[in-house]
Design a protein around this motif. Structure first.
Motif, short mmCIF file in Angstrom:
data_model
loop_
_atom_site.label_atom_id
_atom_site.label_comp_id
_atom_site.label_asym_id
_atom_site.label_seq_id
_atom_site.Cartn_x
_atom_site.Cartn_y
_atom_site.Cartn_z
N LEU A 158 -4.01 -12.54 -17.93
CA LEU A 158 -4.61 -13.78 -18.43
C LEU A 158 -5.72 -13.54 -19.43
O LEU A 158 -6.01 -14.39 -20.27
N HIS A 159 -6.36 -12.37 -19.33
CA HIS A 159 -7.48 -12.06 -20.22
C HIS A 159 -7.11 -11.05 -21.31
O HIS A 159 -7.99 -10.47 -21.95
N GLY A 160 -5.82 -10.86 -21.51
CA GLY A 160 -5.36 -10.07 -22.65
C GLY A 160 -5.37 -8.58 -22.46
O GLY A 160 -5.12 -7.82 -23.41
N ILE A 161 -5.63 -8.11 -21.25
CA ILE A 161 -5.72 -6.67 -21.02
C ILE A 161 -4.32 -6.06 -21.02
O ILE A 161 -3.44 -6.48 -20.25
N ALA A 219 0.41 -14.68 -21.57
CA ALA A 219 -0.52 -14.97 -20.47
C ALA A 219 -1.90 -15.33 -21.01
O ALA A 219 -2.58 -16.21 -20.47
N THR A 220 -2.32 -14.66 -22.09
CA THR A 220 -3.60 -14.97 -22.72
C THR A 220 -3.60 -16.39 -23.26
O THR A 220 -4.58 -17.13 -23.12
N GLY A 221 -2.50 -16.78 -23.88
CA GLY A 221 -2.36 -18.15 -24.37
C GLY A 221 -2.36 -19.16 -23.24
O GLY A 221 -2.95 -20.24 -23.35
N LEU A 222 -1.69 -18.81 -22.14
CA LEU A 222 -1.70 -19.68 -20.97
C LEU A 222 -3.12 -19.88 -20.46
O LEU A 222 -3.53 -21.01 -20.14
N LYS A 267 2.47 -8.67 -35.43
CA LYS A 267 1.06 -8.95 -35.17
C LYS A 267 0.93 -9.62 -33.82
O LYS A 267 1.73 -10.50 -33.48
N ASP A 268 -0.08 -9.22 -33.06
CA ASP A 268 -0.32 -9.86 -31.77
C ASP A 268 -0.70 -11.32 -31.98
O ASP A 268 -1.59 -11.63 -32.78
N PHE A 269 -0.04 -12.21 -31.24
CA PHE A 269 -0.34 -13.63 -31.37
C PHE A 269 0.03 -14.37 -30.10
O PHE A 269 0.78 -13.89 -29.26
N PHE A 270 -0.54 -15.57 -29.96
CA PHE A 270 -0.02 -16.55 -29.01
C PHE A 270 -0.09 -17.92 -29.67
O PHE A 270 -0.91 -18.16 -30.57
N GLU A 271 0.79 -18.81 -29.25
CA GLU A 271 0.83 -20.18 -29.73
C GLU A 271 0.90 -21.15 -28.56
O GLU A 271 1.53 -20.86 -27.54
N LEU A 272 0.26 -22.29 -28.73
CA LEU A 272 0.37 -23.40 -27.78
C LEU A 272 1.02 -24.55 -28.51
O LEU A 272 0.60 -24.93 -29.61
N ASP A 273 2.06 -25.12 -27.88
CA ASP A 273 2.85 -26.15 -28.54
C ASP A 273 3.34 -27.13 -27.46
O ASP A 273 3.08 -26.93 -26.26
N GLN A 274 4.06 -28.15 -27.88
CA GLN A 274 4.54 -29.17 -26.95
C GLN A 274 6.04 -29.35 -27.14
O GLN A 274 6.54 -29.36 -28.26
N LYS A 275 6.76 -29.52 -26.02
CA LYS A 275 8.19 -29.81 -26.07
C LYS A 275 8.46 -30.86 -24.99
O LYS A 275 8.54 -30.54 -23.81
N GLY A 276 8.55 -32.12 -25.41
CA GLY A 276 8.68 -33.20 -24.44
C GLY A 276 7.42 -33.29 -23.59
O GLY A 276 6.31 -33.38 -24.11
N LYS A 277 7.59 -33.24 -22.26
CA LYS A 277 6.44 -33.31 -21.36
C LYS A 277 5.92 -31.92 -20.99
O LYS A 277 4.94 -31.81 -20.26
N LYS A 278 6.57 -30.89 -21.52
CA LYS A 278 6.19 -29.53 -21.15
C LYS A 278 5.33 -28.87 -22.23
O LYS A 278 5.52 -29.11 -23.42
N VAL A 279 4.43 -28.04 -21.78
CA VAL A 279 3.61 -27.25 -22.68
C VAL A 279 4.34 -25.95 -23.00
O VAL A 279 4.86 -25.28 -22.09
N VAL A 280 4.41 -25.61 -24.27
CA VAL A 280 5.07 -24.38 -24.71
C VAL A 280 4.00 -23.31 -24.96
O VAL A 280 2.99 -23.58 -25.63
N VAL A 281 4.22 -22.12 -24.41
CA VAL A 281 3.35 -20.99 -24.68
C VAL A 281 4.21 -19.87 -25.26
O VAL A 281 5.14 -19.39 -24.60
N ARG A 282 3.92 -19.50 -26.51
CA ARG A 282 4.66 -18.43 -27.18
C ARG A 282 3.76 -17.23 -27.38
O ARG A 282 2.54 -17.35 -27.46
N GLY A 283 4.38 -16.08 -27.54
CA GLY A 283 3.65 -14.87 -27.86
C GLY A 283 4.61 -13.73 -28.10
O GLY A 283 5.78 -13.82 -27.75
N ASN A 284 4.09 -12.65 -28.66
CA ASN A 284 4.97 -11.50 -28.95
C ASN A 284 5.01 -10.50 -27.81
O ASN A 284 5.80 -9.56 -27.84
N THR A 285 4.17 -10.68 -26.80
CA THR A 285 4.24 -9.89 -25.57
C THR A 285 3.92 -10.81 -24.41
O THR A 285 3.32 -11.88 -24.59
N TYR A 286 4.31 -10.39 -23.21
CA TYR A 286 4.00 -11.23 -22.05
C TYR A 286 2.50 -11.30 -21.78
O TYR A 286 2.00 -12.32 -21.32
N VAL A 287 1.78 -10.24 -22.11
CA VAL A 287 0.33 -10.29 -21.94
C VAL A 287 -0.27 -11.30 -22.90
O VAL A 287 -1.16 -12.08 -22.53
#
Length: 719
Positions: A144-147, A71-74, A48-68
């Motif tokens: 960035l806009h999921g295209i 980027a949408t999560g970012l 399933k298409d998804f993105f997640e925003l999470d935290q790891k120390g001082k860095k922001v984690v952006v996960r997803g099943n595709t690079y697009v």
């Protein structure tokens, strides 16, 4: 020592491969140098298409099943956590040294896995002269806009040129068929031949190189390009030149249209195979091909649509058995007879104007009772016609129509969304709203959404700015159901003057749907807080755009008053009001000159930059000037009605083109009031010299946008 050097080289090589393997790091570095070190990017498998925003120390984690999707999560993070909005008027930003943390993991999912971009018209009205630098920004914007499914039409003329040369056409004959840079879209859609050309050989070489760069970057992101396919178009003289069995359509607004091959013709398969072979040599294969046979074609009674649809599909499948045919849902297309015997999964229909005239089955003047039946389709937003400038949107209708797809049997084959604007780089609020819909499963109100949009757009929360957007959202950005106008409420400045001016272009179908004084109210609120946000790029862009709209709306009121003065034979009032109208026009010109996005010089300089010789530069500038004014020759402009279709409320053209028409017109009326005989103006004779001129227009902003916005609002309010 040699061993240390070898290890260093190996480490550099590994680092380079990692950088190449992760396009999000490259995107972040283009946004802000060093930004990639502030994020952790994680690509995770998922059905399933998804993105997640999470935290790891001082860095922001952006996960997803595709690079697009990553980027949408970012983009979601930048907008709603950091208050940074990247869009056409600014694709770079300074990120905080320490990023705002993700206090609670956010996950967004969607079943709408296809997100399409572009109309053929976009490639001419906005993108005709884009270079790689501009295209690189656009591909980043898309990610960035999921295209993940854009039309990739750059260089299709190279394919056609190679094919026609192999079919026995001479270079000069090819050039009489393929249109010039600013008119390639309508050649591609079978509307015209040759207008704007002939193109020099260097044009084809440049376009081939540009498309290869575009496709390479799309591949890095995992974006699937939609290639223009073959559906039977052929030069109108192919019967004489090649002995083909062709159908010659009627003229299109005065232009000679290409012919099309009957699918039963013995050479149809040969020519289609040659087309795809030449395309594959240049750009490879695709999983999606765009074809719109019989686009805006009347009197097509002789066509066997079923056979034509099968022929188009058969030839495409020979190239790639898994390929999908992408077709526009527009007016009669796709003809039901053409697609009724095609299989589910082989066709993807773009419901081109879903926010206004949906075909998929809900109430609309274009409603199809059975929708698209067995075929997959996308819910699309058209929003803009002709690349016209103007605040415009259908916020409530867009939200209503989109969420009506939930659990609707006619939407069972809905696969995603699409942006199908004729012109880009306008009304960013509507494109942000549209691109977020797949990730927001529950219906929401525009008022709820706009409060966060203000923060995302400007990085601040301000009651007056929120009030501004609420006023606009309930007026000019809320074109209602039943109003079928095509794009923005057109500026009174941009139409050929008459005593009954309303719409500027021939087909806009404009209707009044908002009180024009509310845009003045909204713009005045922005002006009130402008000094606080001096230097905020998005704020200053919107300030100029909103004040521009207020000036245009006031000018329409003044125009109506001036006409009433004339018809009442009130000479003193006519002189006063016609003078005020022209003053508003010149104020508009000065205001728009403060932003490069609203300068005609930006468009013209983009065109001239493509040329390698003075002759090439002049040809491309002529293309640029003609498209936004007369569009065609005298016949096409006057009788065909194409003039001013792509009008632009821009600095430079306002004072040198539109002012010329209006000042001459008001003078003829003043002369009549003074007892002189009526004079009928030959507008085309007035317009053509500007299309042929070479007077320079620059791209650099001039003046202080905030101070000029204050002056403009003062002029509007001192009625």
């Amino acid at each position: 020592m040699k061993k240390k050097i070898s290890i260093l080289i190996l480490l550099i090589s590994v680092w380079s491969v990692q950088m190449f393997a992760n396009p999000i790091d490259g995107l972040l570095e283009r946004i802000d140098k060093g930004a990639s070190h502030k994020f952790v990017i994680e690509l995770k498998k998922s059905d399933k298409d998804f993105f997640e925003l999470d935290q790891k120390g001082k860095k922001v984690v952006v996960r997803g099943n595709t690079y697009v999707n990553i980027a949408t999560g970012l983009n979601w993070y930048l907008k709603y956590y950091a208050g940074i909005h990247l869009t056409w008027n600014g694709m770079q930003a300074k990120l905080p040294d320490v990023l705002p943390p993700i206090k609670e993991k956010l996950r967004k999912e969607t079943d709408l896995s296809l997100r399409y971009d572009f109309n053929y018209c976009t490639y001419s009205y906005s993108m005709a002269f884009w270079d790689w630098e501009r295209w690189e920004k656009e591909i980043d914007w898309m990610a960035l806009h999921g295209i993940n499914l854009p039309l990739a039409a750059v260089g299709m003329e190279c394919v056609w040129r190679n094919m026609l040369l192999k079919l026995g056409y001479r270079s000069d004959e090819v050039n009489r068929f393929i249109a010039g840079p600013a008119f390639l879209a309508w050649w591609a859609m079978n509307n015209l031949e040759g207008w704007g050309g002939p193109n020099p050989d260097s044009w084809y070489a440049q376009r081939e190189d540009l498309q290869k760069k575009i496709l390479k970057r799309m591949k890095e992101y995992g974006i699937k390009p939609v290639f223009p396919g073959y559906s039977g178009m052929i030069p109108h003289n192919a019967d004489e030149k090649m002995g083909l069995d062709i159908e010659r359509p009627e003229l299109w607004n005065g232009f000679t249209r290409p012919a099309f091959l009957q699918p039963a013709d013995s050479r149809y398969s040969e020519i289609a195979s040659l087309y795809y072979s030449e395309q594959q040599k240049l750009f490879g294969k695709a999983d999606y091909y765009s074809m719109d046979p019989f686009h805006e074609l009347e009197n097509a009674d002789e066509v066997d649509f079923d056979a034509a649809g099968k022929a188009v599909m058969f030839e495409m499948k020979k190239v790639n058995s898994k390929a999908v045919w992408v077709v526009q849902g527009w007016t009669e297309n796709p003809r039901p007879e053409m697609i009724k015997n095609l299989n589910n999964g082989d066709l993807l229909i773009l419901d081109l104007f879903s926010e206004c005239r949906p075909m998929w089955g809900i109430p609309s003047i274009w409603k199809r009772d059975k929708g698209y039946e067995q075929h997959d389709w996308l819910f699309c937003m058209l929003e803009n016609f002709g690349g016209n400038v103007g605040l415009h949107g259908r916020m409530d209708q867009l939200l209503n129509n989109f969420y009506l797809t939930k659990n609707n049997p006619l939407a069972a084959h809905l696969k995603g969304i699409g942006l199908t604007m004729e012109g880009s780089e306008n009304n960013p609020v509507m494109f942000e709203l549209m691109c977020e819909l797949p990730w927001r499963p529950q219906k929401f109100t525009k008022e709820e959404w706009l409060k966060d949009y203000v923060f995302a757009r400007y990085g601040i929360r301000d009651d007056k700015i929120e009030q501004t957007w609420m006023i606009l959202a309930n007026s000019i950005y809320n074109c209602p159901f039943g109003n079928n106008q095509q794009g923005p409420h057109e500026s009174i400045f941009c139409g050929r003057p008459t005593l009954n001016n309303f719409q500027a272009s021939s087909w806009s179908k404009m209707q009044n749907y908002y009180d024009p004084t509310v845009t003045v109210e909204a713009a005045a609120l922005m002006v009130d807080v402008a000094d606080k946000y001096r230097g905020n790029n998005n704020f200053e862009y919107d300030l100029v755009d909103m004040v521009r709209q207020a000036v245009s709306d006031e000018a329409r009121i003044v125009y109506n008053r001036t006409v009433a003065d004339f018809e009442s034979f009130d000479k003193r009032s006519f002189a006063r009001d016609s003078k005020r109208f022209l003053a508003l026009l010149l104020m508009q010109d000065s205001l728009l000159g403060t932003r490069s996005e609203f300068r005609v010089g930006r468009w013209i300089q983009q065109a001239r930059k493509q040329g390698n010789t003075p002759e090439e530069k002049d040809l491309y500038e002529w293309n640029a000037r003609v498209q936004i004014t007369t569009w065609g020759n005298r016949t096409c402009a006057d009788d065909g009605g194409l003039r001013d279709y792509a009008h632009k409320e821009w600095n430079g053209i306002l004072r040198d083109f539109y002012y010329m028409r209006w000042s001459a017109y008001w003078k003829t009326l003043q002369d009549q009031l003074d007892g002189k005989p009526e004079v009928k103006l030959d507008y085309y004779a007035m317009e053509e010299p500007w299309t042929l001129a070479k007077n320079p227009y620059t791209t650099e902003p001039e003046g202080d946008c905030i101070e000029l916005a204050k002056k403009a609002i003062k002029l509007v309010q001192n009625d």
